[in-house]
Design an enzyme around this catalytic site. Sequence first.
Site, PDB file in Angstrom:
ATOM      1  N   HIS A   1       0.741  -0.975  -0.099  1.00 20.44           N
ATOM      2  CA  HIS A   1      -0.050   0.132  -0.091  1.00 20.44           C
ATOM      3  C   HIS A   1       0.965   1.249   0.100  1.00 20.44           C
ATOM      4  O   HIS A   1       2.030   1.181   0.292  1.00 20.44           O
ATOM      5  CB  HIS A   1      -0.850  -0.122   1.167  1.00 20.44           C
ATOM      6  CG  HIS A   1      -1.962   0.965   1.364  1.00 20.44           C
ATOM      7  ND1 HIS A   1      -1.698   2.312   1.813  1.00 20.44           N
ATOM      8  CD2 HIS A   1      -3.205   0.904   0.938  1.00 20.44           C
ATOM      9  CE1 HIS A   1      -2.814   2.803   1.922  1.00 20.44           C
ATOM     10  NE2 HIS A   1      -3.672   2.153   1.373  1.00 20.44           N
TER      11      HIS A   1
ATOM     12  N   ASP B   1       3.121  -4.529   7.832  1.00 20.82           N
ATOM     13  CA  ASP B   1       1.902  -3.961   7.876  1.00 20.82           C
ATOM     14  C   ASP B   1       0.631  -4.914   8.157  1.00 20.82           C
ATOM     15  O   ASP B   1       0.306  -5.678   7.071  1.00 20.82           O
ATOM     16  CB  ASP B   1       1.843  -3.257   6.290  1.00 20.82           C
ATOM     17  CG  ASP B   1       0.546  -2.405   6.073  1.00 20.82           C
ATOM     18  OD1 ASP B   1      -0.300  -2.782   6.679  1.00 20.82           O
ATOM     19  OD2 ASP B   1       0.376  -1.874   5.129  1.00 20.82           O
TER      20      ASP B   1
ATOM     21  N   GLN C   1      -4.573  -5.204   6.791  1.00 16.46           N
ATOM     22  CA  GLN C   1      -5.519  -6.115   6.372  1.00 16.46           C
ATOM     23  C   GLN C   1      -5.348  -7.735   6.893  1.00 16.46           C
ATOM     24  O   GLN C   1      -5.978  -8.479   6.470  1.00 16.46           O
ATOM     25  CB  GLN C   1      -5.179  -6.154   4.719  1.00 16.46           C
ATOM     26  CG  GLN C   1      -5.673  -4.866   3.965  1.00 16.46           C
ATOM     27  CD  GLN C   1      -6.868  -4.272   4.010  1.00 16.46           C
ATOM     28  OE1 GLN C   1      -7.874  -4.996   4.494  1.00 16.46           O
ATOM     29  NE2 GLN C   1      -7.221  -3.182   3.630  1.00 16.46           N
TER      30      GLN C   1
ATOM     31  N   LYS D   1     -10.579  -0.912  10.435  1.00 18.03           N
ATOM     32  CA  LYS D   1     -10.297  -1.995   9.437  1.00 18.03           C
ATOM     33  C   LYS D   1     -10.819  -3.153  10.287  1.00 18.03           C
ATOM     34  O   LYS D   1     -10.942  -4.407   9.877  1.00 18.03           O
ATOM     35  CB  LYS D   1      -9.211  -2.267   8.771  1.00 18.03           C
ATOM     36  CG  LYS D   1      -8.865  -1.063   7.635  1.00 18.03           C
ATOM     37  CD  LYS D   1      -7.845  -1.448   6.899  1.00 18.03           C
ATOM     38  CE  LYS D   1      -7.254   0.035   6.267  1.00 18.03           C
ATOM     39  NZ  LYS D   1      -8.318   0.550   5.084  1.00 18.03           N
TER      40      LYS D   1
ATOM     41  N   CYS E   1      -5.021   2.510  -3.723  1.00 14.65           N
ATOM     42  CA  CYS E   1      -3.802   3.105  -3.001  1.00 14.65           C
ATOM     43  C   CYS E   1      -2.508   2.067  -3.147  1.00 14.65           C
ATOM     44  O   CYS E   1      -1.658   1.896  -2.156  1.00 14.65           O
ATOM     45  CB  CYS E   1      -3.771   3.499  -1.373  1.00 14.65           C
ATOM     46  SG  CYS E   1      -4.983   4.555  -1.264  1.00 14.65           S
TER      47      CYS E   1
HETATM   48  N1  C6P Z   1      -6.361   0.472   2.816  1.00 24.67           N
HETATM   49  C1  C6P Z   1      -8.153   0.002   1.105  1.00 24.67           C
HETATM   50  O1  C6P Z   1      -9.255   0.203   0.603  1.00 24.67           O
HETATM   51  P1  C6P Z   1      -5.196   3.795   7.339  1.00 24.67           P
HETATM   52  O2  C6P Z   1      -5.803   4.595   6.052  1.00 24.67           O
HETATM   53  O3  C6P Z   1      -3.998   4.232   7.748  1.00 24.67           O
HETATM   54  O4  C6P Z   1      -6.236   3.061   8.120  1.00 24.67           O
HETATM   55  O5  C6P Z   1      -4.712   2.201   6.571  1.00 24.67           O
HETATM   56  C2  C6P Z   1      -3.641   2.263   5.589  1.00 24.67           C
HETATM   57  C3  C6P Z   1      -3.438   1.001   4.807  1.00 24.67           C
HETATM   58  C4  C6P Z   1      -2.222   0.610   5.009  1.00 24.67           C
HETATM   59  N2  C6P Z   1      -2.050  -0.759   4.655  1.00 24.67           N
HETATM   60  C5  C6P Z   1      -2.841  -1.269   4.162  1.00 24.67           C
HETATM   61  C6  C6P Z   1      -2.298  -2.852   3.507  1.00 24.67           C
HETATM   62  C7  C6P Z   1      -4.185  -1.010   3.874  1.00 24.67           C
HETATM   63  O6  C6P Z   1      -4.887  -1.557   2.996  1.00 24.67           O
HETATM   64  C8  C6P Z   1      -4.221   0.344   4.154  1.00 24.67           C
HETATM   65  C9  C6P Z   1      -5.734   0.905   3.907  1.00 24.67           C
HETATM   66  C10 C6P Z   1      -7.696   0.895   2.475  1.00 24.67           C
HETATM   67  O7  C6P Z   1      -7.514  -0.795   0.629  1.00 24.67           O
HETATM   68  C11 C6P Z   1      -7.829   2.424   1.944  1.00 24.67           C
HETATM   69  S1  C6P Z   1      -6.872   2.662   0.966  1.00 24.67           S
END
Ligand code: C6P
Length: 419
Positions: free
Chosen positions: A136, A213, A216, A239, A377
């Site tokens: 991401h 990370d 997910q 999430k 992203c």
């Molecule tokens: N992915 C998606 O629709 P935040 O925004 O800080 O809570 O998470 C960022 C982020 C970082 N790593 C991974 C693997 C992610 O999937 C995400 C967020 C969302 O896939 C929003 S782009």
Amino acid sequence: MTLTHEDSITHTDTPLDVGRVREGFPILHTQRKGKPLVYLDNAATTQKPQCVIDAVSRYYESQNSNVHRGIHYLSERATEVFEGAREKVRRFINANSVSEIIYTRGTTESINLAANSYGRSNVGPGDEVLITHMEHHSNIVPWQVLCEEKGATLRVVPISDEGELDMAAFDQLLSDRTKIVAVTHVSNALGTVNPVREIIRKAHAAGVPVLVDGAQAAPHMRIDVQELDCDFYAFSGHKMFGPTGIGILYGKEHLLEAMPPYQCGGDMILSVSFEKTIYNKLPYKFEAGTPNIAGAAGLGAAVDYLQTVGMDRIQAYEQELLSYGVEALSGMEGIRFVGTARDKAGVISFHLDDIHPHDIGQLLDEEGVAIRAGHHCAQPTMKRFGLAATSRASFAFYNLKEEFDALAEALRKAREVFA
Ligand code: C6P
């Protein structure tokens, strides 16, 4: 035997009664175009059970004050809730100590904290940071900026056509120049579950720390940071059925101890004079300013809820959902799955004929089916597959097999519109 709502949630040896689980999520009762809304955009954010909504309301109704500051009743209540949630998160990921649980705004801020604090003090000219081609943007850009600032190089582990990491390439890219490995546990664009245990073992054998990370992964599987032996683990509350604006950076205590603060201000200090500031102990050294206390209350309720349902039970059910979803869509003419790794979680990404994913997303919305369309992203991942965007159905343990039937039906209609 009919399960009561209580049974279906608390008896972890019985199969999940998803119908009953859904009763605990008010928003899942939304009607769209006269039909129940099909919510398949869980990788973007998950819905919240009533207990999380209640915890946030309760906080504002009866516990609201600032933390760690006052000696009065409400301040003590707020601090109890805030620190109690930290302990719940510690237990949820089996960290050794609450000192290792840093509250952040989410995964993005967690990774920025690690890159700015650990990275800035450990990466120098000629060094390398090793990431993968399925990250991401949040796990690319902070490292890229660090490398630019320090005269270091960002190295990228390639991925196969199925969306699996090329581990032979990883072995070759890992070198004595590597100062940190940063890898996603589960890809948000492909659904691939990466072999993080193996990556961590190999990196450690080379003396290199690993940031995972977990944005997910945390909603879909049991996370044990001690068993993984990761050095940092980042994830977001929203999430995993908790509120937005709250997340966690787990870090091994000895690493966090040695790291400089990320942001500075109130709460992260023990004493301040114009000559010198003494920093607070962990985890407060990394928590400058008034935190998201209501968010922590909600996150605490979310992890309690997940533990009651049982992560192993969630994972088992979601694997069934994944197989069902792939099966339901694979009969469809013109579909191309993007990400067909052997080990997957939570995500089915695809392309349908040459219809733009945004058009698909809009037509599905007309049918009451919510998915995400775009680059998620993860532009370098899209580019790897020769695409600018995909359609992505992402699910959670409250989704039903019938919802994949509804998705397939809505996609058939979309094809007809474009035929
Ligand atoms: N992915 C998606 O629709 P935040 O925004 O800080 O809570 O998470 C960022 C982020 C970082 N790593 C991974 C693997 C992610 O999937 C995400 C967020 C969302 O896939 C929003 S782009």
